[in-house]
Scaffold this motif. Structure first.
Motif, PDB file in Angstrom:
ATOM      1  N   MET A   1       0.818  -1.198   0.000  1.00  0.00           N
ATOM      2  CA  MET A   1       0.000   0.000   0.000  1.00  0.00           C
ATOM      3  C   MET A   1       0.860   1.260   0.000  1.00  0.00           C
ATOM      4  SD  MET A   1      -2.711   1.247   2.894  1.00  0.00           S
ATOM      5  CE  MET A   1      -1.350   1.340   4.048  1.00  0.00           C
ATOM      6  N   GLN A   2       1.860   1.298   0.864  1.00  0.00           N
ATOM      7  CA  GLN A   2       2.685   2.498   0.980  1.00  0.00           C
ATOM      8  C   GLN A   2       3.545   2.722  -0.264  1.00  0.00           C
ATOM      9  OE1 GLN A   2       4.825   1.757   4.653  1.00  0.00           O
ATOM     10  NE2 GLN A   2       3.339   2.927   5.846  1.00  0.00           N
ATOM     11  N   LEU A   3       4.166   1.662  -0.760  1.00  0.00           N
ATOM     12  CA  LEU A   3       5.122   1.825  -1.856  1.00  0.00           C
ATOM     13  C   LEU A   3       4.440   2.208  -3.158  1.00  0.00           C
ATOM     14  CD1 LEU A   3       7.744  -1.003  -1.246  1.00  0.00           C
ATOM     15  CD2 LEU A   3       7.571   1.283  -0.266  1.00  0.00           C
TER      16      LEU A   3
ATOM     17  N   LEU B   1       7.016   8.813   6.106  1.00  0.00           N
ATOM     18  CA  LEU B   1       5.887   9.268   5.284  1.00  0.00           C
ATOM     19  C   LEU B   1       5.144  10.401   5.978  1.00  0.00           C
ATOM     20  CD1 LEU B   1       4.501   8.355   2.574  1.00  0.00           C
ATOM     21  CD2 LEU B   1       2.921   7.035   3.986  1.00  0.00           C
ATOM     22  N   ALA B   2       4.917  10.259   7.289  1.00  0.00           N
ATOM     23  CA  ALA B   2       4.220  11.300   8.048  1.00  0.00           C
ATOM     24  C   ALA B   2       5.025  12.597   8.052  1.00  0.00           C
ATOM     25  CB  ALA B   2       3.979  10.818   9.478  1.00  0.00           C
ATOM     26  N   TRP B   3       6.334  12.486   8.268  1.00  0.00           N
ATOM     27  CA  TRP B   3       7.193  13.684   8.298  1.00  0.00           C
ATOM     28  C   TRP B   3       7.132  14.441   6.973  1.00  0.00           C
ATOM     29  CZ3 TRP B   3      11.561  13.930   5.005  1.00  0.00           C
ATOM     30  CH2 TRP B   3      12.299  15.117   5.115  1.00  0.00           C
ATOM     31  N   TYR B   4       7.219  13.713   5.860  1.00  0.00           N
ATOM     32  CA  TYR B   4       7.285  14.383   4.559  1.00  0.00           C
ATOM     33  C   TYR B   4       5.986  15.090   4.204  1.00  0.00           C
ATOM     34  CZ  TYR B   4       7.763  15.105  -0.458  1.00  0.00           C
ATOM     35  OH  TYR B   4       7.801  15.672  -1.698  1.00  0.00           O
ATOM     36  N   PHE B   5       4.868  14.417   4.399  1.00  0.00           N
ATOM     37  CA  PHE B   5       3.599  15.006   3.972  1.00  0.00           C
ATOM     38  C   PHE B   5       3.068  16.054   4.957  1.00  0.00           C
ATOM     39  CE2 PHE B   5       3.588  11.509   1.002  1.00  0.00           C
ATOM     40  CZ  PHE B   5       2.982  12.059  -0.113  1.00  0.00           C
ATOM     41  N   MET B   6       3.652  16.151   6.138  1.00  0.00           N
ATOM     42  CA  MET B   6       3.251  17.201   7.072  1.00  0.00           C
ATOM     43  C   MET B   6       3.886  18.539   6.720  1.00  0.00           C
ATOM     44  SD  MET B   6       3.330  15.186  10.737  1.00  0.00           S
ATOM     45  CE  MET B   6       3.095  16.682  11.683  1.00  0.00           C
ATOM     46  N   LEU B   7       4.944  18.521   5.887  1.00  0.00           N
ATOM     47  CA  LEU B   7       5.668  19.736   5.532  1.00  0.00           C
ATOM     48  C   LEU B   7       5.399  20.101   4.079  1.00  0.00           C
ATOM     49  CD1 LEU B   7       9.142  18.807   7.079  1.00  0.00           C
ATOM     50  CD2 LEU B   7       7.384  20.271   8.098  1.00  0.00           C
ATOM     51  N   PRO B   8       5.468  21.388   3.728  1.00  0.00           N
ATOM     52  CA  PRO B   8       5.409  21.758   2.309  1.00  0.00           C
ATOM     53  C   PRO B   8       6.625  21.150   1.596  1.00  0.00           C
ATOM     54  CG  PRO B   8       5.111  23.679   3.722  1.00  0.00           C
ATOM     55  CD  PRO B   8       5.563  22.567   4.604  1.00  0.00           C
TER      56      PRO B   8
ATOM     57  N   ILE C   1       1.994 -16.365  -2.577  1.00  0.00           N
ATOM     58  CA  ILE C   1       0.827 -16.245  -1.696  1.00  0.00           C
ATOM     59  C   ILE C   1       0.981 -15.010  -0.806  1.00  0.00           C
ATOM     60  CG2 ILE C   1      -0.435 -17.324   0.206  1.00  0.00           C
ATOM     61  CD1 ILE C   1       0.422 -20.034  -1.017  1.00  0.00           C
ATOM     62  N   ALA C   2       2.168 -14.861  -0.210  1.00  0.00           N
ATOM     63  CA  ALA C   2       2.425 -13.670   0.608  1.00  0.00           C
ATOM     64  C   ALA C   2       2.311 -12.407  -0.237  1.00  0.00           C
ATOM     65  CB  ALA C   2       3.804 -13.768   1.245  1.00  0.00           C
ATOM     66  N   PHE C   3       2.800 -12.500  -1.467  1.00  0.00           N
ATOM     67  CA  PHE C   3       2.810 -11.329  -2.332  1.00  0.00           C
ATOM     68  C   PHE C   3       1.405 -10.928  -2.761  1.00  0.00           C
ATOM     69  CE2 PHE C   3       4.002  -8.964  -6.223  1.00  0.00           C
ATOM     70  CZ  PHE C   3       4.876  -8.071  -5.632  1.00  0.00           C
ATOM     71  N   SER C   4       0.474 -11.873  -2.777  1.00  0.00           N
ATOM     72  CA  SER C   4      -0.914 -11.531  -3.085  1.00  0.00           C
ATOM     73  C   SER C   4      -1.441 -10.511  -2.083  1.00  0.00           C
ATOM     74  CB  SER C   4      -1.788 -12.783  -3.065  1.00  0.00           C
ATOM     75  OG  SER C   4      -1.401 -13.695  -4.063  1.00  0.00           O
ATOM     76  N   SER C   5      -1.084 -10.682  -0.814  1.00  0.00           N
ATOM     77  CA  SER C   5      -1.480  -9.712   0.209  1.00  0.00           C
ATOM     78  C   SER C   5      -0.828  -8.363  -0.062  1.00  0.00           C
ATOM     79  CB  SER C   5      -1.085 -10.231   1.591  1.00  0.00           C
ATOM     80  OG  SER C   5      -1.300  -9.251   2.587  1.00  0.00           O
ATOM     81  N   HIS C   6       0.461  -8.391  -0.412  1.00  0.00           N
ATOM     82  CA  HIS C   6       1.185  -7.171  -0.768  1.00  0.00           C
ATOM     83  C   HIS C   6       0.465  -6.430  -1.887  1.00  0.00           C
ATOM     84  CE1 HIS C   6       4.316  -4.841  -2.890  1.00  0.00           C
ATOM     85  NE2 HIS C   6       4.999  -4.837  -1.765  1.00  0.00           N
ATOM     86  N   GLN C   7      -0.018  -7.173  -2.884  1.00  0.00           N
ATOM     87  CA  GLN C   7      -0.640  -6.540  -4.032  1.00  0.00           C
ATOM     88  C   GLN C   7      -2.052  -6.044  -3.753  1.00  0.00           C
ATOM     89  OE1 GLN C   7       2.278  -6.050  -5.076  1.00  0.00           O
ATOM     90  NE2 GLN C   7       1.499  -6.017  -7.162  1.00  0.00           N
ATOM     91  N   LEU C   8      -2.739  -6.667  -2.816  1.00  0.00           N
ATOM     92  CA  LEU C   8      -4.008  -6.093  -2.375  1.00  0.00           C
ATOM     93  C   LEU C   8      -3.763  -4.713  -1.758  1.00  0.00           C
ATOM     94  CD1 LEU C   8      -5.812  -9.177  -0.795  1.00  0.00           C
ATOM     95  CD2 LEU C   8      -6.538  -7.910  -2.828  1.00  0.00           C
ATOM     96  N   GLY C   9      -2.693  -4.613  -0.982  1.00  0.00           N
ATOM     97  CA  GLY C   9      -2.306  -3.310  -0.451  1.00  0.00           C
ATOM     98  C   GLY C   9      -1.917  -2.345  -1.554  1.00  0.00           C
ATOM     99  N   SER C  10      -1.235  -2.866  -2.587  1.00  0.00           N
ATOM    100  CA  SER C  10      -0.855  -2.026  -3.721  1.00  0.00           C
ATOM    101  C   SER C  10      -2.082  -1.474  -4.435  1.00  0.00           C
ATOM    102  CB  SER C  10      -0.005  -2.840  -4.707  1.00  0.00           C
ATOM    103  OG  SER C  10       1.200  -3.266  -4.105  1.00  0.00           O
ATOM    104  N   PHE C  11      -3.103  -2.317  -4.580  1.00  0.00           N
ATOM    105  CA  PHE C  11      -4.360  -1.872  -5.191  1.00  0.00           C
ATOM    106  C   PHE C  11      -4.932  -0.696  -4.408  1.00  0.00           C
ATOM    107  CE2 PHE C  11      -8.953  -1.818  -5.511  1.00  0.00           C
ATOM    108  CZ  PHE C  11      -9.186  -1.964  -6.871  1.00  0.00           C
ATOM    109  N   LEU C  12      -4.953  -0.832  -3.083  1.00  0.00           N
ATOM    110  CA  LEU C  12      -5.477   0.248  -2.251  1.00  0.00           C
ATOM    111  C   LEU C  12      -4.615   1.492  -2.368  1.00  0.00           C
ATOM    112  CD1 LEU C  12      -7.519   1.176  -0.115  1.00  0.00           C
ATOM    113  CD2 LEU C  12      -6.001   0.243   1.640  1.00  0.00           C
TER     114      LEU C  12
ATOM    115  N   GLY D   1      -2.274   5.665   5.161  1.00  0.00           N
ATOM    116  CA  GLY D   1      -1.032   4.917   4.977  1.00  0.00           C
ATOM    117  C   GLY D   1      -0.164   4.888   6.216  1.00  0.00           C
ATOM    118  N   VAL D   2      -0.060   6.012   6.883  1.00  0.00           N
ATOM    119  CA  VAL D   2       0.751   6.079   8.108  1.00  0.00           C
ATOM    120  C   VAL D   2       0.125   5.247   9.225  1.00  0.00           C
ATOM    121  CG1 VAL D   2       1.525   7.623   9.947  1.00  0.00           C
ATOM    122  CG2 VAL D   2       1.823   8.294   7.552  1.00  0.00           C
ATOM    123  N   SER D   3      -1.179   5.370   9.409  1.00  0.00           N
ATOM    124  CA  SER D   3      -1.857   4.655  10.500  1.00  0.00           C
ATOM    125  C   SER D   3      -1.744   3.138  10.335  1.00  0.00           C
ATOM    126  CB  SER D   3      -3.333   5.064  10.556  1.00  0.00           C
ATOM    127  OG  SER D   3      -3.471   6.447  10.783  1.00  0.00           O
TER     128      SER D   3
END
Length: 402
Positions: free
Chosen positions: A226-228, A291-298, A341-352, A374-376
């Motif tokens: 999801m994050q990447l 991720l939180a640090w970067y998007f909190m700043l301009p 199989i593990a990567f299927s979960s990774h890709q569900l996150g990628s979809f999101l 994403g941060v939470s």
């Protein structure tokens, strides 16, 4: 052995470099073809779903037909998908090219297959370090692909930029052929904690899904995807909205690729010495804080490149850790399938990450909600992974190898 490892590294480098650079075409492509941001990101999201759901099948097919055939089919599919994307006139062609065909290609040429090739080609003592080296080499493609795509796109239009990617993707065919020499190497006896060498594919899947360590790792892997993919798909658009130089996005993706190599080498080395699952959790937590640090700043060029460097270091470091953990748990024979199989979960996150990011932007006019989610989820997944790894440690590599 060396030609096999070079072939696997080149395969992963080109496949991932192109895939991680498609976001640079988001703005010009959507304006030219007349589709929305969420339409394009839906195609990328479907790509990730196709990649994830086809990955276990591709892994199982390597046991029956060998790695070479699977990888060559993937290479040809990649080139075909890019040709369709370069000539696209509407949403459907983009979905088929950038979504389905490139998703199929990545299932046959991505990290699960390349790492399975590398793991079979080296000894147990060298395995974790070599997985890190292959992942590091595989990350260098972004250094080449992103600048090529951006320069061609700016000077000649986005279609020519994708044509440049087509020519780059042609390298996948010889890389797959050379890496396919691994089919001549017999599978080493299972040194994993669970012996499934003589099991069929269905039995191997049942064993994997009944292992708590594997299940927790697979669930946390969702956050990784999801994050990447949110970053690779939406960072160029975010920077354009903020008025940054268009080349900054290509530079950021290039920095991610360069630091990817350093991170992969480090975590490949570290995974041979410390608990791989705890290291994975630490990566997810640190990524989320960054991720939180970067998007909190301009955004500025400096903060963007620092962000890219930190995220790059933490990017593909998960690959040798996940692959190494699966070998320790289940051995080599079904590694590519179980990793799929593990990567299927990774890709569900990628979809999101891809589609959800585009949808929230179209709905709210900003990326704020997307990065908050994403941060939470990243902090939650990382903390659970570390806690479980420390409470239920996996056998260290030297014990699992006995």
């Amino acid at each position: 052995m060396l030609p096999i490892l070079i072939g696997a590294s080149l395969l992963l480098s080109v496949a991932m470099g192109i895939r991680q650079s498609l976001g640079i075409f988001l703005q010009p492509l959507t304006h030219d073809v007349g589709i929305s941001v969420s339409d394009f990101t839906l195609a990328v999201a479907l790509q990730n779903l196709a990649w994830g759901f086809l990955q276990p099948i591709a892994g199982a097919l390597t046991v029956r037909y060998g790695f070479r055939l699977v990888m060559v089919i993937g290479a040809l599919s990649y080139v075909t998908g890019l040709v369709l994307l370069a000539t696209a006139q509407g949403f459907l062609t983009i979905v088929i090219g950038a979504g389905v065909l490139i998703g199929l290609a990545l299932a046959c040429t991505g990290s699960a297959i390349a790492n399975a090739v590398a793991a079979r080609a080296v000894s147990t003592a060298m395995r974790s370090t070599m997985l890190g080296i292959v992942s590091a080499a595989g990350s260098l493609g972004t250094l080449l692909a992103a600048p090529i795509g951006e320069v061609l796109s700016q000077d000649y239009g986005w279609r020519i930029g994708i044509v440049g990617f087509c020519l780059l993707a042609a390298l996948l065919v010889p890389a797959a052929w050379v890496a396919g020499r691994v089919d001549r190497i017999p599978v080493a006896p299972n040194t994993g904690a669970t012996d499934i060498d003589d099991s069929g594919a269905a039995a191997a899947v049942r064993v994997a899904l009944s292992d708590p360590s594997f299940v927790v790792m697979t669930c946390a892997y969702f956050v990784c995807g999801m994050q990447l993919v949110f970053i690779t798909t939406h960072l160029p658009s975010y920077l354009a909205i903020c008025g940054m130089d268009p080349m900054l996005s290509a530079e950021a993706l290039g920095v991610i690729g360069g630091f990817n190599a350093l991170g992969s080498l480090f975590f490949g080395w570290a995974g041979g010495r410390w608990n791989k699952l705890a290291l994975l959790g630490g990566i997810y937590i640190t990524r989320s804080l960054t991720l939180a640090w970067y998007f909190m700043l301009p955004p500025t060029p400096t903060t963007t490149l620092i962000f890219a460097g930190v995220m790059g270091f933490l990017w593909l470091g998960v690959s040798p850790l996940v692959s190494g953990s699966i070998v320790e748990m289940f051995g080599l024979r079904w590694q590519a399938m179980i990793a799929g199989i593990a990567f299927s979960s990774h890709q569900l996150g990628s979809f999101l990450g891809a589609y959800g990011g585009g949808l929230t932007f179209d709905t709210t006019g900003s990326y704020d909600l997307a990065w908050h989610i994403g941060v939470s989820l990243g902090l939650t997944g990382g903390i659970v992974q570390v806690a479980f790894a420390l409470l239920r440690p996996t056998p260290p590599p030297m014990l699992a190898a006995r």
